[in-house]
Write a protein that holds these residues in place. Structure first.
Motif, PDB file in Angstrom:
ATOM      1  N   THR A  84      -7.661  -3.611   8.675  1.00  0.00           N
ATOM      2  CA  THR A  84      -7.134  -2.247   8.753  1.00  0.00           C
ATOM      3  C   THR A  84      -6.466  -1.903   7.422  1.00  0.00           C
ATOM      4  O   THR A  84      -6.266  -2.762   6.562  1.00  0.00           O
ATOM      5  CB  THR A  84      -6.114  -2.061   9.888  1.00  0.00           C
ATOM      6  OG1 THR A  84      -4.898  -2.739   9.530  1.00  0.00           O
ATOM      7  CG2 THR A  84      -6.651  -2.575  11.207  1.00  0.00           C
ATOM      8  N   ALA A 112      -3.445  -0.725   7.106  1.00  0.00           N
ATOM      9  CA  ALA A 112      -2.004  -0.605   7.341  1.00  0.00           C
ATOM     10  C   ALA A 112      -1.171  -1.127   6.175  1.00  0.00           C
ATOM     11  O   ALA A 112      -1.543  -2.091   5.498  1.00  0.00           O
ATOM     12  CB  ALA A 112      -1.626  -1.348   8.617  1.00  0.00           C
ATOM     13  N   GLY A 113      -0.023  -0.494   5.960  1.00  0.00           N
ATOM     14  CA  GLY A 113       0.900  -0.908   4.916  1.00  0.00           C
ATOM     15  C   GLY A 113       1.324  -2.355   5.069  1.00  0.00           C
ATOM     16  O   GLY A 113       1.628  -3.030   4.071  1.00  0.00           O
ATOM     17  N   ASN A 148     -12.739   3.726   5.523  1.00  0.00           N
ATOM     18  CA  ASN A 148     -12.516   4.924   4.710  1.00  0.00           C
ATOM     19  C   ASN A 148     -12.357   4.594   3.236  1.00  0.00           C
ATOM     20  O   ASN A 148     -13.181   3.888   2.692  1.00  0.00           O
ATOM     21  CB  ASN A 148     -11.342   5.718   5.292  1.00  0.00           C
ATOM     22  CG  ASN A 148     -11.708   6.240   6.689  1.00  0.00           C
ATOM     23  OD1 ASN A 148     -12.824   6.712   6.883  1.00  0.00           O
ATOM     24  ND2 ASN A 148     -10.805   6.131   7.643  1.00  0.00           N
ATOM     25  N   SER A 176     -10.619   5.216  13.676  1.00  0.00           N
ATOM     26  CA  SER A 176     -11.688   4.436  13.037  1.00  0.00           C
ATOM     27  C   SER A 176     -11.499   2.956  13.313  1.00  0.00           C
ATOM     28  O   SER A 176     -12.465   2.203  13.447  1.00  0.00           O
ATOM     29  CB  SER A 176     -11.688   4.658  11.522  1.00  0.00           C
ATOM     30  OG  SER A 176     -11.973   5.983  11.198  1.00  0.00           O
ATOM     31  N   GLY A 177     -10.234   2.537  13.400  1.00  0.00           N
ATOM     32  CA  GLY A 177      -9.933   1.135  13.651  1.00  0.00           C
ATOM     33  C   GLY A 177     -10.540   0.655  14.957  1.00  0.00           C
ATOM     34  O   GLY A 177     -11.231  -0.373  14.993  1.00  0.00           O
ATOM     35  N   GLU A 198      -3.836  -6.763  11.083  1.00  0.00           N
ATOM     36  CA  GLU A 198      -2.814  -5.693  11.050  1.00  0.00           C
ATOM     37  C   GLU A 198      -3.250  -4.423  11.782  1.00  0.00           C
ATOM     38  O   GLU A 198      -3.025  -3.314  11.312  1.00  0.00           O
ATOM     39  CB  GLU A 198      -2.375  -5.375   9.609  1.00  0.00           C
ATOM     40  CG  GLU A 198      -1.548  -6.484   8.967  1.00  0.00           C
ATOM     41  CD  GLU A 198      -0.169  -6.703   9.612  1.00  0.00           C
ATOM     42  OE1 GLU A 198       0.204  -5.953  10.536  1.00  0.00           O
ATOM     43  OE2 GLU A 198       0.530  -7.644   9.178  1.00  0.00           O
ATOM     44  N   TYR A 199      -3.869  -4.620  12.924  1.00  0.00           N
ATOM     45  CA  TYR A 199      -4.091  -3.504  13.856  1.00  0.00           C
ATOM     46  C   TYR A 199      -2.897  -3.523  14.815  1.00  0.00           C
ATOM     47  O   TYR A 199      -2.120  -2.586  14.871  1.00  0.00           O
ATOM     48  CB  TYR A 199      -5.427  -3.709  14.559  1.00  0.00           C
ATOM     49  CG  TYR A 199      -5.836  -2.614  15.507  1.00  0.00           C
ATOM     50  CD1 TYR A 199      -6.085  -1.321  15.059  1.00  0.00           C
ATOM     51  CD2 TYR A 199      -6.018  -2.884  16.869  1.00  0.00           C
ATOM     52  CE1 TYR A 199      -6.486  -0.326  15.942  1.00  0.00           C
ATOM     53  CE2 TYR A 199      -6.434  -1.896  17.745  1.00  0.00           C
ATOM     54  CZ  TYR A 199      -6.666  -0.622  17.282  1.00  0.00           C
ATOM     55  OH  TYR A 199      -7.072   0.356  18.165  1.00  0.00           O
ATOM     56  N   LEU A 243       5.097   2.336   6.129  1.00  0.00           N
ATOM     57  CA  LEU A 243       4.154   2.625   5.043  1.00  0.00           C
ATOM     58  C   LEU A 243       2.781   2.803   5.682  1.00  0.00           C
ATOM     59  O   LEU A 243       2.275   1.896   6.342  1.00  0.00           O
ATOM     60  CB  LEU A 243       4.143   1.465   4.036  1.00  0.00           C
ATOM     61  CG  LEU A 243       3.207   1.627   2.836  1.00  0.00           C
ATOM     62  CD1 LEU A 243       3.638   2.795   1.953  1.00  0.00           C
ATOM     63  CD2 LEU A 243       3.154   0.342   2.008  1.00  0.00           C
ATOM     64  N   CYS A 244       2.197   3.962   5.479  1.00  0.00           N
ATOM     65  CA  CYS A 244       0.965   4.303   6.199  1.00  0.00           C
ATOM     66  C   CYS A 244      -0.188   3.378   5.788  1.00  0.00           C
ATOM     67  O   CYS A 244      -0.784   2.723   6.628  1.00  0.00           O
ATOM     68  CB  CYS A 244       0.628   5.772   5.943  1.00  0.00           C
ATOM     69  SG  CYS A 244      -0.847   6.330   6.799  1.00  0.00           S
ATOM     70  N   HIS A 245      -0.497   3.361   4.492  1.00  0.00           N
ATOM     71  CA  HIS A 245      -1.612   2.567   3.960  1.00  0.00           C
ATOM     72  C   HIS A 245      -1.114   1.617   2.881  1.00  0.00           C
ATOM     73  O   HIS A 245      -0.215   1.982   2.118  1.00  0.00           O
ATOM     74  CB  HIS A 245      -2.676   3.489   3.324  1.00  0.00           C
ATOM     75  CG  HIS A 245      -3.386   4.347   4.315  1.00  0.00           C
ATOM     76  ND1 HIS A 245      -3.543   5.705   4.150  1.00  0.00           N
ATOM     77  CD2 HIS A 245      -3.971   4.039   5.488  1.00  0.00           C
ATOM     78  CE1 HIS A 245      -4.211   6.197   5.179  1.00  0.00           C
ATOM     79  NE2 HIS A 245      -4.489   5.214   6.016  1.00  0.00           N
ATOM     80  N   CYS A 267       0.871   6.718  11.569  1.00  0.00           N
ATOM     81  CA  CYS A 267      -0.307   5.961  11.123  1.00  0.00           C
ATOM     82  C   CYS A 267      -0.478   4.680  11.935  1.00  0.00           C
ATOM     83  O   CYS A 267      -1.593   4.239  12.193  1.00  0.00           O
ATOM     84  CB  CYS A 267      -0.187   5.601   9.649  1.00  0.00           C
ATOM     85  SG  CYS A 267      -0.087   7.032   8.582  1.00  0.00           S
ATOM     86  N   THR A 268       0.635   4.073  12.332  1.00  0.00           N
ATOM     87  CA  THR A 268       0.600   2.824  13.089  1.00  0.00           C
ATOM     88  C   THR A 268       0.628   3.063  14.597  1.00  0.00           C
ATOM     89  O   THR A 268      -0.006   2.324  15.360  1.00  0.00           O
ATOM     90  CB  THR A 268       1.788   1.921  12.680  1.00  0.00           C
ATOM     91  OG1 THR A 268       1.750   1.751  11.262  1.00  0.00           O
ATOM     92  CG2 THR A 268       1.717   0.566  13.352  1.00  0.00           C
ATOM     93  N   LEU A 297      -3.742   5.893  19.459  1.00  0.00           N
ATOM     94  CA  LEU A 297      -3.609   4.569  18.823  1.00  0.00           C
ATOM     95  C   LEU A 297      -2.812   3.562  19.640  1.00  0.00           C
ATOM     96  O   LEU A 297      -3.195   2.393  19.758  1.00  0.00           O
ATOM     97  CB  LEU A 297      -2.922   4.736  17.465  1.00  0.00           C
ATOM     98  CG  LEU A 297      -3.730   4.575  16.185  1.00  0.00           C
ATOM     99  CD1 LEU A 297      -2.792   4.630  14.995  1.00  0.00           C
ATOM    100  CD2 LEU A 297      -4.478   3.255  16.173  1.00  0.00           C
ATOM    101  N   LYS A 330      -4.403   0.051  20.942  1.00  0.00           N
ATOM    102  CA  LYS A 330      -3.871  -1.237  20.509  1.00  0.00           C
ATOM    103  C   LYS A 330      -3.475  -2.091  21.701  1.00  0.00           C
ATOM    104  O   LYS A 330      -3.687  -3.304  21.709  1.00  0.00           O
ATOM    105  CB  LYS A 330      -2.683  -1.014  19.565  1.00  0.00           C
ATOM    106  CG  LYS A 330      -3.122  -0.377  18.249  1.00  0.00           C
ATOM    107  CD  LYS A 330      -2.028  -0.243  17.228  1.00  0.00           C
ATOM    108  CE  LYS A 330      -2.626   0.392  15.960  1.00  0.00           C
ATOM    109  NZ  LYS A 330      -1.749   0.295  14.793  1.00  0.00           N
TER     110      LYS A 330
HETATM  111  O1  C5P Z   1      -5.982   5.704   8.085  1.00  0.00           O
HETATM  112  P1  C5P Z   1      -7.337   5.129   8.327  1.00  0.00           P
HETATM  113  O2  C5P Z   1      -7.983   5.706   9.579  1.00  0.00           O
HETATM  114  O3  C5P Z   1      -8.261   5.207   7.165  1.00  0.00           O
HETATM  115  O4  C5P Z   1      -7.094   3.590   8.599  1.00  0.00           O
HETATM  116  C1  C5P Z   1      -8.084   2.774   9.154  1.00  0.00           C
HETATM  117  C2  C5P Z   1      -7.648   2.268  10.506  1.00  0.00           C
HETATM  118  O5  C5P Z   1      -6.625   1.284  10.356  1.00  0.00           O
HETATM  119  C3  C5P Z   1      -7.011   3.322  11.390  1.00  0.00           C
HETATM  120  O6  C5P Z   1      -8.019   4.079  12.044  1.00  0.00           O
HETATM  121  C4  C5P Z   1      -6.163   2.511  12.344  1.00  0.00           C
HETATM  122  O7  C5P Z   1      -6.923   2.007  13.408  1.00  0.00           O
HETATM  123  C5  C5P Z   1      -5.715   1.355  11.442  1.00  0.00           C
HETATM  124  N1  C5P Z   1      -4.363   1.580  10.890  1.00  0.00           N
HETATM  125  C6  C5P Z   1      -3.262   1.096  11.586  1.00  0.00           C
HETATM  126  N2  C5P Z   1      -1.996   1.269  11.096  1.00  0.00           N
HETATM  127  C7  C5P Z   1      -1.799   1.901   9.931  1.00  0.00           C
HETATM  128  C8  C5P Z   1      -2.908   2.414   9.209  1.00  0.00           C
HETATM  129  C9  C5P Z   1      -4.181   2.227   9.713  1.00  0.00           C
HETATM  130  O8  C5P Z   1      -3.419   0.518  12.664  1.00  0.00           O
HETATM  131  N3  C5P Z   1      -0.562   2.036   9.448  1.00  0.00           N
END
Ligand code: C5P
Length: 323
Positions: free
Chosen positions: A104, A106-107, A128, A240-241, A259-260, A269-271, A281-282, A289, A293
């Protein structure tokens, strides 16, 4: 108990979220942008085995094969890759990757030191625009498949046609159709225009495996989450995860997800590759989400120590599940 501790035990509820995220959730519920109406049952308290069997039966990987209108009239049967995604590993047998990693964005991937472990898998799925360059120690540098949402194709900021991130990998794009899966409506008004860029890309790179997930697959995954959740989940597609995890369960004998479900490094931290902070984001606002999870944690076969230290969940591939 913190949300993360509750997630580690697979017991979650929207009332564990901050007032801001709860409010955002409510607004997505009343907007119901994709006209979702769930008619199915709710099976609470299924065992892990029962859940896996439901997944294996309901979440059969499906990509656009061009056989349906409006795509058949547009000649897509000869336009999509001739090798089905299910046979990606090049073997005759389906699901012949032995061990796979889902990374994933995730930050919490930062300072994980998981790069070597991730690269040791037979296939690595990324999402992505998440880069590997500059983050190899923590996320590795091998990419076999990249799942991209339609924004990556439609929005020029992602430089889909020029960035090396999207080269030399299998690409799998998705976009949410209406819940009724009307392909005509979807074709004329996707969330973000993915069809134009897809056609252009296929013409320039006909040898690169590049698929579009069938929207019925995306909504079947949503049904799966709702059918195993007591609360009403957001009427929006899974992240997407979640899509990537279920896809890899169809392609691999074993799947390791990083890190899902957050580790002890959990952060707002989002990414890992951006300085943007948002707990949504998490934990989710648009995507269901939190519920996704929780469902994944219920089928986790790995030890809790892997969760704490690596944010790692171990899942069986469908081919190894006897129902
Ligand atoms: O943000 P994005 O969709 O591109 O990230 C890919 C996948 O990673 C997310 O769809 C989500 O399932 C997971 N993710 C997460 N926690 C985060 C960022 C992303 O679980 N902070």
């Amino acid at each position: 108990d913190s949300v993360v501790h509750r997630l580690w035990r697979g017991r979650v509820s929207s009332n564990m979220l901050s007032p801001r995220l709860q409010q955002a959730m409510k607004e997505y519920m009343s907007a119901n942008k994709h006209s979702v109406s769930y008619k199915g049952h709710r099976k609470t308290n299924q065992s892990a085995k029962e859940l896996l069997c439901q997944m294996k039966a309901q979440a059969q990987l499906r990509t656009l094969d061009g056989s349906e209108e409006p795509f058949s009239s547009l000649g897509w049967v000869d336009f999509v890759p001739s090798l089905p995604l299910e046979n990606l590993s090049g073997q005759q047998e389906k699901s012949s990757f032995k061990s796979c990693a889902v990374v994933t964005s995730a930050g919490a991937m930062l300072r994980s030191g998981l790069g070597k472990e991730i690269d040791s898998h037979d296939a690595v799925l990324r999402f992505n625009s998440a880069p590997t360059e500059g983050y190899e120690r923590d996320v590795g540098n091998k990419t076999s498949i990249r799942i991209i949402n339609s924004q990556i194709l439609a929005n020029p900021t992602y430089q889909f046609n020029t960035s090396s991130i999207y080269k030399n990998v299998t690409l799998v794009a998705w976009d949410p159709a209406p819940y009724s899966v009307n392909l005509h409506k979807w074709y004329t008004s996707p969330d973000y225009d993915l069809f134009g860029p897809y056609v252009d890309h296929r013409k320039v790179h006909p040898d690169q495996p590049f698929y579009i997930l069938h929207p019925s697959y995306v909504w079947k995954l949503w049904d799966l989450i709702q059918s195993n959740t007591q609360e009403n989940i957001q009427p929006n597609p899974p992240s997407s995860g979640f899509i990537g995890i279920l896809q890899m369960m169809a392609l691999c004998e074993q799947v390791h997800v990083y890190e899902y479900i957050p580790s002890m490094r959990q952060t707002d931290l989002c990414h890992y590759h951006e300085r943007y902070y948002d707990s949504a984001c998490t934990l989710g606002a648009y995507h269901p989400l939190l519920y996704e999870k929780s469902l994944i944690q219920r089928i986790n076969t790995g030890p809790e120590s892997d969760l704490r230290r690596k944010g790692c969940v171990t899942l069986p591939g469908f081919s190894t599940v006897n129902c």
